[in-house]
Write a protein that holds these residues in place. Structure first.
Motif, PDB file in Angstrom:
ATOM      1  N   ALA A 166       0.851  -1.184   0.000  1.00 22.56           N
ATOM      2  CA  ALA A 166       0.000   0.000   0.000  1.00 22.56           C
ATOM      3  C   ALA A 166       0.893   1.243   0.000  1.00 22.56           C
ATOM      4  O   ALA A 166       2.056   1.191   0.417  1.00 22.56           O
ATOM      5  N   LEU A 167       0.359   2.357  -0.475  1.00 28.18           N
ATOM      6  CA  LEU A 167       1.022   3.649  -0.409  1.00 28.18           C
ATOM      7  C   LEU A 167       0.286   4.513   0.611  1.00 28.18           C
ATOM      8  O   LEU A 167      -0.942   4.492   0.677  1.00 28.18           O
ATOM      9  N   TYR A 168       1.055   5.299   1.385  1.00 30.19           N
ATOM     10  CA  TYR A 168       0.465   6.040   2.501  1.00 30.19           C
ATOM     11  C   TYR A 168       0.807   7.529   2.427  1.00 30.19           C
ATOM     12  O   TYR A 168       1.863   7.916   1.929  1.00 30.19           O
ATOM     13  N   SER A 214      -5.180  12.486   5.676  1.00 33.56           N
ATOM     14  CA  SER A 214      -4.416  11.240   5.568  1.00 33.56           C
ATOM     15  C   SER A 214      -5.079  10.378   4.498  1.00 33.56           C
ATOM     16  O   SER A 214      -6.269  10.532   4.201  1.00 33.56           O
ATOM     17  N   ALA A 215      -4.291   9.484   3.913  1.00 34.40           N
ATOM     18  CA  ALA A 215      -4.817   8.667   2.821  1.00 34.40           C
ATOM     19  C   ALA A 215      -3.983   7.411   2.663  1.00 34.40           C
ATOM     20  O   ALA A 215      -2.824   7.348   3.091  1.00 34.40           O
ATOM     21  N   VAL A 216      -4.595   6.412   2.029  1.00 36.20           N
ATOM     22  CA  VAL A 216      -3.890   5.175   1.690  1.00 36.20           C
ATOM     23  C   VAL A 216      -4.431   4.696   0.357  1.00 36.20           C
ATOM     24  O   VAL A 216      -5.634   4.820   0.077  1.00 36.20           O
ATOM     25  N   ARG A 217      -3.557   4.162  -0.480  1.00 37.88           N
ATOM     26  CA  ARG A 217      -3.990   3.513  -1.717  1.00 37.88           C
ATOM     27  C   ARG A 217      -3.499   2.083  -1.723  1.00 37.88           C
ATOM     28  O   ARG A 217      -2.312   1.813  -1.522  1.00 37.88           O
ATOM     29  N   GLN A 218      -4.412   1.161  -1.993  1.00 34.53           N
ATOM     30  CA  GLN A 218      -4.100  -0.259  -2.136  1.00 34.53           C
ATOM     31  C   GLN A 218      -4.813  -0.745  -3.389  1.00 34.53           C
ATOM     32  O   GLN A 218      -6.049  -0.757  -3.445  1.00 34.53           O
ATOM     33  N   GLY A 219      -4.027  -1.119  -4.410  1.00 36.54           N
ATOM     34  CA  GLY A 219      -4.648  -1.527  -5.663  1.00 36.54           C
ATOM     35  C   GLY A 219      -5.443  -0.390  -6.260  1.00 36.54           C
ATOM     36  O   GLY A 219      -4.962   0.734  -6.387  1.00 36.54           O
ATOM     37  N   LYS A 220      -6.691  -0.660  -6.604  1.00 40.54           N
ATOM     38  CA  LYS A 220      -7.519   0.380  -7.224  1.00 40.54           C
ATOM     39  C   LYS A 220      -8.218   1.260  -6.205  1.00 40.54           C
ATOM     40  O   LYS A 220      -8.823   2.277  -6.570  1.00 40.54           O
ATOM     41  N   TRP A 221      -8.141   0.891  -4.937  1.00 41.39           N
ATOM     42  CA  TRP A 221      -8.890   1.606  -3.912  1.00 41.39           C
ATOM     43  C   TRP A 221      -8.050   2.670  -3.222  1.00 41.39           C
ATOM     44  O   TRP A 221      -6.880   2.445  -2.894  1.00 41.39           O
ATOM     45  N   LEU A 225     -10.228   4.158  -8.058  1.00 45.90           N
ATOM     46  CA  LEU A 225      -9.410   4.929  -8.994  1.00 45.90           C
ATOM     47  C   LEU A 225      -9.316   4.277 -10.373  1.00 45.90           C
ATOM     48  O   LEU A 225      -8.772   4.875 -11.290  1.00 45.90           O
ATOM     49  N   SER A 226      -9.837   3.066 -10.508  1.00 51.18           N
ATOM     50  CA  SER A 226      -9.883   2.446 -11.838  1.00 51.18           C
ATOM     51  C   SER A 226     -11.108   2.902 -12.611  1.00 51.18           C
ATOM     52  O   SER A 226     -11.228   2.658 -13.807  1.00 51.18           O
ATOM     53  N   SER A 227     -12.008   3.592 -11.935  1.00 55.26           N
ATOM     54  CA  SER A 227     -13.236   4.074 -12.548  1.00 55.26           C
ATOM     55  C   SER A 227     -13.011   5.419 -13.222  1.00 55.26           C
ATOM     56  O   SER A 227     -12.196   6.230 -12.777  1.00 55.26           O
ATOM     57  N   ASP A 228     -13.755   5.687 -14.285  1.00 57.14           N
ATOM     58  CA  ASP A 228     -13.679   6.992 -14.939  1.00 57.14           C
ATOM     59  C   ASP A 228     -14.129   8.109 -14.001  1.00 57.14           C
ATOM     60  O   ASP A 228     -13.792   9.276 -14.216  1.00 57.14           O
ATOM     61  N   ALA A 259     -11.152  -1.592   6.368  1.00 56.59           N
ATOM     62  CA  ALA A 259      -9.866  -2.286   6.288  1.00 56.59           C
ATOM     63  C   ALA A 259      -8.738  -1.310   5.943  1.00 56.59           C
ATOM     64  O   ALA A 259      -7.642  -1.370   6.518  1.00 56.59           O
ATOM     65  N   LEU A 260      -9.004  -0.394   5.018  1.00 54.12           N
ATOM     66  CA  LEU A 260      -7.991   0.580   4.644  1.00 54.12           C
ATOM     67  C   LEU A 260      -7.737   1.577   5.774  1.00 54.12           C
ATOM     68  O   LEU A 260      -6.601   1.994   5.999  1.00 54.12           O
ATOM     69  N   HIS A 261      -8.788   1.939   6.493  1.00 55.24           N
ATOM     70  CA  HIS A 261      -8.605   2.815   7.658  1.00 55.24           C
ATOM     71  C   HIS A 261      -7.695   2.153   8.684  1.00 55.24           C
ATOM     72  O   HIS A 261      -6.806   2.802   9.264  1.00 55.24           O
ATOM     73  N   THR A 262      -7.884   0.866   8.903  1.00 50.15           N
ATOM     74  CA  THR A 262      -7.039   0.137   9.858  1.00 50.15           C
ATOM     75  C   THR A 262      -5.593   0.120   9.391  1.00 50.15           C
ATOM     76  O   THR A 262      -4.657   0.339  10.179  1.00 50.15           O
ATOM     77  N   GLN A 263      -5.363  -0.127   8.095  1.00 51.86           N
ATOM     78  CA  GLN A 263      -4.006  -0.112   7.551  1.00 51.86           C
ATOM     79  C   GLN A 263      -3.355   1.254   7.753  1.00 51.86           C
ATOM     80  O   GLN A 263      -2.195   1.359   8.163  1.00 51.86           O
ATOM     81  N   LEU A 264      -4.097   2.292   7.443  1.00 52.95           N
ATOM     82  CA  LEU A 264      -3.585   3.659   7.561  1.00 52.95           C
ATOM     83  C   LEU A 264      -3.250   3.988   9.011  1.00 52.95           C
ATOM     84  O   LEU A 264      -2.197   4.563   9.311  1.00 52.95           O
ATOM     85  N   SER A 265      -4.134   3.603   9.894  1.00 53.77           N
ATOM     86  CA  SER A 265      -3.913   3.855  11.323  1.00 53.77           C
ATOM     87  C   SER A 265      -2.686   3.109  11.833  1.00 53.77           C
ATOM     88  O   SER A 265      -1.875   3.659  12.586  1.00 53.77           O
ATOM     89  N   ASN A 266      -2.542   1.852  11.412  1.00 55.91           N
ATOM     90  CA  ASN A 266      -1.369   1.068  11.833  1.00 55.91           C
ATOM     91  C   ASN A 266      -0.082   1.691  11.315  1.00 55.91           C
ATOM     92  O   ASN A 266       0.930   1.751  12.028  1.00 55.91           O
ATOM     93  N   TRP A 267      -0.087   2.147  10.054  1.00 56.86           N
ATOM     94  CA  TRP A 267       1.091   2.802   9.500  1.00 56.86           C
ATOM     95  C   TRP A 267       1.447   4.055  10.295  1.00 56.86           C
ATOM     96  O   TRP A 267       2.618   4.323  10.557  1.00 56.86           O
TER      97      TRP A 267
END
Length: 507
Positions: free
Chosen positions: A419-421, A428-435, A450-453, A470-478
């Motif tokens: 993921a990118l943070y 704050s933000a996180v990107r994982q795959g298309k989300w 982000l894969s959507s027009d 799930a992404l919020h948890t990843q971001l918080s852990n980071w």
């Protein structure tokens, strides 16, 4: 020791030696013949590495992106056509200082406390890529904007590092030069320096290629052209050595300026700020063309990895007002002016963690080593460039937060599993795959596909609450790994509120 370039390098060494021996033989025969081949014999198999970093350069403003028809960047387009263009290239922050701190260290800048422009200078505890490459034999040089030294925004450093508890308020002019020097590029691993913004440059070489004692050189010509000339001079000085050259152009950042030669490339009706930004980027493009031509003239083009990217998205001032004079740095109301560049098709601008603030032009080109014309759609980030450079030099990269992109670009079907943070001001933000999950301090939450027009134009959080959680948890852990742990909280204030009320109005 890297091996994927050794065979070709050895062949070139043999070829160059043959040319030299032939020239020597012809000369000894007295027939008056001479060779004009400038091919050099390199002293090492390590590849040259060039980072080119533009300033407030929006995603749209690269001709090969195919977003705008008014952009003229033929040399950069050729760089992409003979290399790899990243359609999802990011930086770690939507602002100058933190973005540059990450690039030059290969680490998320929040890990050592450089949160925004008010957290300069770059801490001395953080090793730079230049220092690491110097240690393994590279010649290193910087030409352009450093922005990681002590400046008018260093009050926090003064209070926390230099003079904690002092009753004397911070004043940049009162900091001794010896202290400032510790944070200059020449003290952070760069052996050759030609550093400045407008007309004054601190340099230890001149544009004739001569070494001089470090001093201020005044050059009143157009700042982009001066830096391009310094870059080609650096290549002249170190053509036979493995070198690392960092070229952070001060363009198209305000104050806007350009010579008539570049302005004439953009006739017709358009906002003047747009015309000047396009002219500045045309000058950067011309500089890139001169750099590539210089490499080719010495036969070291395919010994050189070139990475081009912007430091963050363009500043739009929301409505892109054509404020005159074009040299203005602030709007009449005290806000940031439009620099003339554009972030289309993405939402937002410099200072935001929306795509418009952090998604930038991003090209990697290493002739005969990377695929030609590859369009790479997987998310990559600026610290990947640093990690890639370190890996190619045979350095350990365990202290860096990026990945070596070379294996992925050679085999595009393989993808980095990470993921990118981001954390910046009250966002704050996180990107994982298309989300992408984006969060503001006032608990504003967004989930984008982000894969959507529709990308960031439609918040799909209510349709996919489990993914958002799930992404919020990843971001918080980071965020727990950062120097100041945690995610922003409280009311959305200041510029952040200004931006989000405009780009993401609540129904």
């Amino acid at each position: 020791m890297p091996t994927d370039f050794s065979i070709q390098t050895r062949l070139r060494l043999v070829h160059s030696l043959a040319i030299s021996l032939t020239a020597l033989f012809l000369s000894s025969c007295g027939d008056g013949s001479s060779t004009t081949d400038q091919t050099v014999v390199r002293t090492s198999e390590l590849p040259n590495i060039i980072f080119i970093f533009t300033d407030d350069h929006g995603y749209a403003d690269l001709g090969v992106q195919g977003v705008r028809g008014d952009v003229k960047t033929p040399h950069l387009d050729q760089l992409a056509k003979t290399g790899v263009r990243m359609t999802a290239g990011y930086v770690t922050a939507p602002q100058c200082t933190p973005s540059r701190a990450a690039l030059i260290t290969g680490r998320y800048q929040q890990k050592f406390g450089v949160e925004d422009n008010n957290y300069s200078p770059l801490p001395l505890s953080q090793a730079t890529l230049a220092e690491k490459l110097t240690a393994v034999g590279y010649k290193t040089g910087i030409m352009g904007k450093w922005h990681l030294d002590i400046n008018g925004a260093s009050e926090r450093w003064y209070n926390e590092v230099y003079a904690p508890g002092s009753s004397v308020p911070f004043n940049e002019s009162n900091i001794p030069f010896a202290e400032k020097l510790k944070y200059y590029p020449e003290s952070r691993g760069f052996q050759d320096n030609f550093v400045g913004y407008h007309n004054n440059y601190r340099a230890n070489f001149n544009l004739a290629g001569q070494t001089i004692s470090p001093r201020t050189i005044q050059d009143n010509r157009f700042r982009v052209d001066v830096i391009s000339e310094a870059a080609t001079t650096f290549i002249d000085r170190h053509k036979a050595d493995p070198f690392f050259m960092y070229i952070p152009y001060y363009a198209p950042h305000v104050p806007l300026e350009a010579t008539q030669k570049y302005l004439d490339l953009f006739p017709g009706s358009m906002p003047e700020r747009r015309r000047y930004a396009l002219a500045m980027l045309a000058a950067v493009d011309a500089g890139v063309g001169r750099i590539v031509e210089k490499l080719e003239s010495y036969g070291i083009d395919d010994d050189t990895l070139i990475i081009f990217m912007g430091d963050n998205g363009a500043a739009l001032n929301l409505t892109k007002k054509d404020i005159l004079p074009v040299s203005a740095q602030t709007a009449p109301n005290g806000g940031s002016v439009w620099d003339g560049s554009l972030n289309e098709p993405w939402v937002g601008e410099k200072g935001m963690l929306s795509e418009g603030g952090i998604r930038v032009p991003f090209i990697m080109r290493w002739k005969n080593h990377l695929p030609e014309g590859l369009v790479y759609n997987e998310p990559v980030i600026s610290i990947d460039a640093t990690t890639t450079a370190a890996a190619l030099a045979g350095l350990a990269t365990t202290d860096m937060d990026g990945v070596n992109l070379i294996p992925y670009l050679k085999n595009p079907s393989s993808k980095p599993n990470r993921a990118l943070y981001w954390r910046f001001m009250q966002q704050s933000a996180v990107r994982q795959g298309k989300w992408k999950y984006l969060r503001t301090a006032d608990e504003g939450e967004y989930l984008f596909d982000l894969s959507s027009d529709q990308h960031e134009q439609v918040n799909v959080l209510s349709q996919h609450p489990a993914i958002a959680q799930a992404l919020h948890t990843q971001l918080s852990n980071w965020s727990t790994s950062l120097k100041t742990p945690g995610l922003p909280s409280g009311a959305l204030l200041g510029a952040d509120k200004y931006w989000y009320d405009y780009y993401f109005p609540k129904n």
